[in-house]
Structures are given as structure tokens and as C-alpha cells.
Design a protein around this motif. Structure first.
Motif, short mmCIF file in Angstrom:
data_model
loop_
_atom_site.label_atom_id
_atom_site.label_comp_id
_atom_site.label_asym_id
_atom_site.label_seq_id
_atom_site.Cartn_x
_atom_site.Cartn_y
_atom_site.Cartn_z
N ILE A 83 36.21 31.74 5.87
CA ILE A 83 37.61 31.19 5.99
C ILE A 83 38.06 30.69 7.22
CG2 ILE A 83 40.15 32.69 5.97
CD1 ILE A 83 38.71 34.41 3.90
N LYS A 84 38.94 29.52 7.00
CA LYS A 84 39.02 28.97 8.18
C LYS A 84 40.51 28.98 8.80
CE LYS A 84 35.02 26.73 7.87
NZ LYS A 84 34.10 27.27 8.59
N GLU A 85 41.49 29.28 7.98
CA GLU A 85 42.66 29.39 8.20
C GLU A 85 43.10 30.65 7.63
OE1 GLU A 85 44.66 27.83 10.74
OE2 GLU A 85 42.74 26.73 11.01
N GLY A 86 43.82 31.97 8.40
CA GLY A 86 44.30 33.21 7.81
C GLY A 86 44.15 34.09 8.59
N ILE A 87 43.96 35.23 8.16
CA ILE A 87 44.23 36.66 8.97
C ILE A 87 43.10 37.33 8.66
CG2 ILE A 87 46.79 36.47 9.50
CD1 ILE A 87 46.89 38.97 7.34
N CYS A 88 42.69 38.28 9.93
CA CYS A 88 41.59 39.07 9.60
C CYS A 88 42.34 40.64 9.94
CB CYS A 88 40.69 38.93 10.36
SG CYS A 88 39.04 40.16 10.67
N LEU A 89 42.23 41.73 8.93
CA LEU A 89 42.79 42.98 9.11
C LEU A 89 41.22 43.56 9.47
CD1 LEU A 89 44.72 45.37 8.82
CD2 LEU A 89 43.94 45.23 6.50
N VAL A 90 41.65 44.59 10.84
CA VAL A 90 40.50 45.38 11.05
C VAL A 90 41.20 46.78 11.02
CG1 VAL A 90 38.59 46.05 12.55
CG2 VAL A 90 39.30 43.61 12.29
N ASN A 91 40.66 47.75 10.54
CA ASN A 91 41.45 49.27 10.50
C ASN A 91 40.33 50.34 10.48
OD1 ASN A 91 42.02 48.67 7.38
ND2 ASN A 91 41.51 50.87 7.58
N ALA A 92 40.65 51.40 11.38
CA ALA A 92 39.81 52.56 11.14
C ALA A 92 40.30 53.17 9.66
CB ALA A 92 40.28 53.59 12.06
N MET A 93 39.23 53.59 9.01
CA MET A 93 39.41 54.21 7.77
C MET A 93 39.46 55.97 7.76
SD MET A 93 36.89 52.20 5.31
CE MET A 93 37.87 52.57 3.80
N HIS A 94 39.33 56.21 8.94
CA HIS A 94 39.60 57.69 9.42
C HIS A 94 40.70 57.93 10.46
CE1 HIS A 94 35.38 59.22 7.86
NE2 HIS A 94 35.54 57.87 8.00
#
Lengths: 139, 139, 139
Positions: free
Chosen positions: C34-45
Motif C-alpha cells: 500500500i503506497k498511500e493510506g494509513i496503518c493502525l497498530v493496536n495492543a489487543m490486550h
């Protein structure tokens, strides 16, 4: 899907301060021509914040005092980070309380906001130019 | 790209309280018919929060006590903001600790959650209707 | 619109600790194509955090000490949540200060970062495997 990226620069003349950036963000959303989607606004520096709250001077004074209580600037020597030659450890802590970023819904081409929501740049280690990223994605 | 927008209203009968809104959000994601994407949930008022944590009453009591320690409601006169005639400065502070919004991954049409994740509306200045925005984007 | 989902697992050997996960996230963004967009990073705990700040050991020690001041682990009996048989109420509080998730812009196929931004997994109740979700959406 469309996307639009822009960068803003703020140079707060004091160590700490809050800048209302709502109008700049609104203009970027308009320029993006995206009608339905989201808008990410984040500080690109790790001693500043982007947050949404009230455009009221008294409240900003309360934030300033409260953050100084939670994570005081002085004594500078109380922080390990400052042994690297920095004096801004407190700014890294304050920024965690106020947050790095906001994600805002775009509906019918507008920031989809409640009655009092305004976007602020929070500076905790100023007196130099620092950047803010704005990314709009949607359609 | 598809998008889906909805609004929820909460009227918490006390000044402060936590409401589990996970099921409402799940229903909106289902209605959106979006299988892969993200879901933004944010308070539209600046004295409330949306956050993800445990559905456990004791923990909510701990949050309540802890937030009162960090940003006490009284004395009301200690806050500059309250000189405008408000008495809710503490609510604006508490909301920063707990956060304005959450962004949740949608995978295979579901909220992509860990075992204990639940979504809460956190009210810090209640006794009136307040709105929550839900925006789902994806495909 | 394209989307890409991945999961990472961390097993921090101590109760609390910070892990730099920037490289892992960078690789996932590359894989997503993916060249243009967003990246979500979250703890699942709900007793861990994902946050963006400085890769500096002294600062991490400051965070550790500061979070212990704001929400001390002991006495364990001071928290209602711990009456359920847990001893991790403080971890649920610390995680709220440091945050659950970050949303990062993807521009020209890269994490669109300022000069010092690095992504950390913050563990507040470790000694067991815990998961992190990464969702990339865009084009």
C-alpha cells in the motif's frame, strides 16, 4: 479511494503553548475534495501533541498547570533522559497525556464535529519550527 | 471504498459514569456491510471519552477514584475554566487521560478484538444527552 | 481500496517493559504494498500500550518511574479490580496514560514519520505472550 497529504509547521515562541489549528485543517480537508472518509492529524515531533478540546483560555491555563503538576519541568536533573544533554524529558511525558494524534470523521465534505470540538497543537518544548502531518483518505 | 456514518446518544444520570457500548458498535459495523477496514468511534463532546478496556465493575471504580486523584472535581474554584461559570474543568482534564476516540480494525466483517477488549463511553460531566460518532470505512 | 492485516506476538520476560517494534511494522507496510493510506497498530490486550516516542533508554526509565508514581503497582490491595483475584489493576491504568493504539500515515509506501518517531509496545503486565494487531488500508 483518494488520499491527500499536507504538512504544517509551527514555531511556538515559548517553551509551552497551545495553538488552535482548526481552520488550517478545515482548509486542507476542503482542498482534498474528499467527501466521506477520515482525517488523521499528528505531531511529527515527540515533544508535541495534537488534541481536540475547548477553545477557552482559562482551560488552557488549567492544562498548563495540571501538566506541570503531573510531569514538572524542574528539577531538570530528576530525569534520566536529561543526562543525555537534553532538558525536555518532561515534554515527552506531557505529550503522552495529551496524545500524539487525532482521527476525525469527514462527512459531506466537512470535519464531522460536535458543538465545541476544536483541534489544537500542543507544544511542550518550543522555540523552534516543528511539523504536523495531515492525511485525508476517503472518497 | 465504502463508508457508513452513525450517531449514538447517551444521557448518563450522574456526573460521571462508564457505559459499555460494544454491542451498539457491533451492530453499526454489521449494518455498514464493510468487511475489511476500520471503525472510528469518538465522543463529540469534550468532557467525555471513548476508550477500550475491561468490562469489570471494580476496575471502573478504580478508574473513577484514580481520575479524581489526578484531576479532582473540587474545589471547583481551583480551575480558571470554572471562572467562565462552568464547574466542569476537571472533566476536560479527565477526558484527556482516557482519550477522545478509538480506531478499531474490521476484519472479515467483525471488530477485530483481543479476548477482553470492550468499548466504553466515559462520561465526566453528565446529566444531559451527549453524542458519539461512529464512522466505518473500508470495503 | 486495499487492506492488509497482520498480528505480532510479544512475550516480555518482566512485568513491565518497552519494546521497539518499528522495524516489524515497517516490514508489514512493505508487504502490504500500500503506497498511500494509513496503518493502525493496536495492543489487543488491555494491559499493554502501543505508543510513539523516542528510542532512548533514559527516557524509558523516566516513563517507568513516572507511571509508577501516577498508578503504583503496590499496595495491590488498594485496587477494587484486584479483589477479583488479579494483581494488575495498575496496568489497566498505566495503559490509559500511554494509549492503546497509534494511527500512522503511509506516504509513498513508507511510514510518514518525523525525525525521531519510533513505535513501541508498552507492557505493564508481562511474562506471557500478548498480541498486537496491524491493519493497513489504502491504495
Amino acid at each position: 479511494m483518494k488520499s491527500f497529504t499536507d504538512y504544517l509547521t509551527y514555531n511556538v515562541p515559548s517553551r509551552r503553548g497551545f495553538v488552535n489549528i482548526t481552520n488550517e485543517i478545515r482548509k486542507i480537508v476542503q482542498k482534498s475534495d474528499i467527501k466521506e472518509g477520515i482525517c488523521l492529524v499528528n505531531a511529527m515531533h515527540i515533544t508535541s501533541s495534537i488534541f481536540i478540546n475547548d477553545n477557552e483560555t482559562g482551560l488552557h491555563q488549567d492544562y498548563e498547570r495540571w501538566l506541570e503538576e503531573l510531569a514538572p519541568h524542574e528539577p531538570v536533573s530528576k530525569y534520566e533522559h536529561n543526562k543525555t544533554g537534553e532538558d525536555n524529558a518532561d515534554a515527552h511525558l506531557k505529550r503522552q497525556v495529551m496524545g500524539r494524534e487525532v482521527v476525525i470523521a469527514i462527512t459531506k465534505g466537512q470535519l464531522d464535529f460536535g458543538p465545541w470540538e476544536q483541534i489544537f497543537y500542543g507544544e511542550f518544548d518550543g522555540q523552534r519550527p516543528k511539523r504536523v502531518l495531515v492525511k485525508v483518505i476517503g472518497e
